[in-house]
Design a protein around this motif. Structure first.
Motif: not given
Lengths: 175, 140
Positions: A134-145
């Motif tokens: 899986p892709v790291p959690p740092t790519f989720e939109s919530e994280w990015k915001e």
């Protein structure tokens, strides 16, 4: 095509078939003449830079061709176009136009290219599904915001870069 | 050293657009390594005309001469070709005559005006000997 009989060193006659050349080996005093192999004889080839090859293309003439050759000794004006073409074809395999025309190989090349690029694409898709984790959690939109907000709070590149484009008054990106 | 009709690799297209003025390229002469006198176009042409005009030329000499001539960076002058065609006639070899015409057309490469000029110059000889051009025979 060409039948050359294996010749023992002590034997006499070797007949090189189609070319109708006979090499006879006379053994006098232990000397012999070497057998002539097909590849050692002058060959016919169509090349632009060698317009008149060493041999005719057709080596054994049929009766019709032989009579045509006899007719060639007379005036050429009496020959019909078909006869002239026949004479040409006796001596040469391909005309310049025929030897210069391209093949359609480029189509196979392009087709092959697309095929293998396609295959590679399929392999990549398969890898994405079945090989990569899986892709790291740092790519989720919530994280990015949250990441962007943190960068703005830190005033990253406030002069000309990142934070310079944010309107801190209105809390929106500058238009 | 060899310059005859057209020095294909040096002369620009402009010198070939008016074939009726003769196809001599402007002073494109190669250096000579042995230090002798440079051969002029006329001498080159004359040498080759003499070669093909040999009365008892044999088939090997014709082939050798033609293959060598085609190896040069030029299109032979009509008078050389005329001598070669007559040599074919002496050898009773129509196929080679047609082949020579094809080779010369191929030799002109992208300069399309050379071949029609040559045929025009050779027309009397072609008619006299009864040689058909490859175009007349549909071989192009």
């Amino acid at each position: 095509m060409l039948f050359s009989f294996r010749m023992l060193a002590t034997r006499a006659l070797s007949l090189v078939g189609k070319r109708a050349i006979s090499t006879s080996i006379c053994l006098r005093g232990g000397h012999g003449v070497a057998k002539v192999d097909d590849y050692a004889l002058p060959a016919y080839f169509d090349r632009r830079e060698n317009p008149l090859p060493d041999v005719q293309f057709v080596t054994e003439l049929s009766a019709v061709q032989k009579s045509l050759k006899e007719k060639e000794k007379g005036s050429w004006a009496t020959l019909s176009n078909e006869e002239k073409i026949a004479l040409y074809r006796i001596s040469f395999k391909q005309s310049f136009a025929e030897m210069n025309e391209g093949t359609k190989e480029w189509k196979s090349v392009i087709a092959g290219m697309f095929f293998f690029i396609g295959m590679t694409g399929l392999v990549v898709l398969w890898q994405r599904k079945f090989v990569y984790g899986p892709v790291p959690p740092t790519f989720e939109s919530e994280w990015k915001e949250k990441e962007v907000q943190r960068m703005l709070d830190m005033r990253i590149n406030p002069v000309e870069g990142f934070s310079a484009k944010w309107d801190y008054e209105n809390k929106e990106w500058k238009k | 050293m060899f310059r005859a009709a057209v020095r294909l690799s040096v002369s620009g297209a402009r010198s070939l657009t008016r074939p009726q003025l003769g196809l001599t390229a402007p002073l494109a002469q190669r250096c000579y390594a042995h230090g002798g006198k440079l051969e002029s176009d006329e001498e080159f042409d004359a040498r080759w005309v003499t070669y093909f005009n040999k009365a008892d030329i044999d088939a090997w000499e014709l082939r050798k001469g033609m293959n060598t001539l085609i190896g040069y960076d030029l299109v032979p002058e009509p008078k050389i070709l005329e001598a070669a065609l007559r040599a074919c006639r002496r050898l009773n070899d129509l196929a080679s005559a047609i082949r020579i015409l094809e080779a010369v057309k191929d030799k002109s490469g992208p300069h399309k005006k050379i071949y029609p000029y040559l045929i025009q110059e050779l027309r009397p000889t072609l008619d006299e000997l009864g040689i058909s051009t490859p175009e007349e025979l549909g071989m192009d």
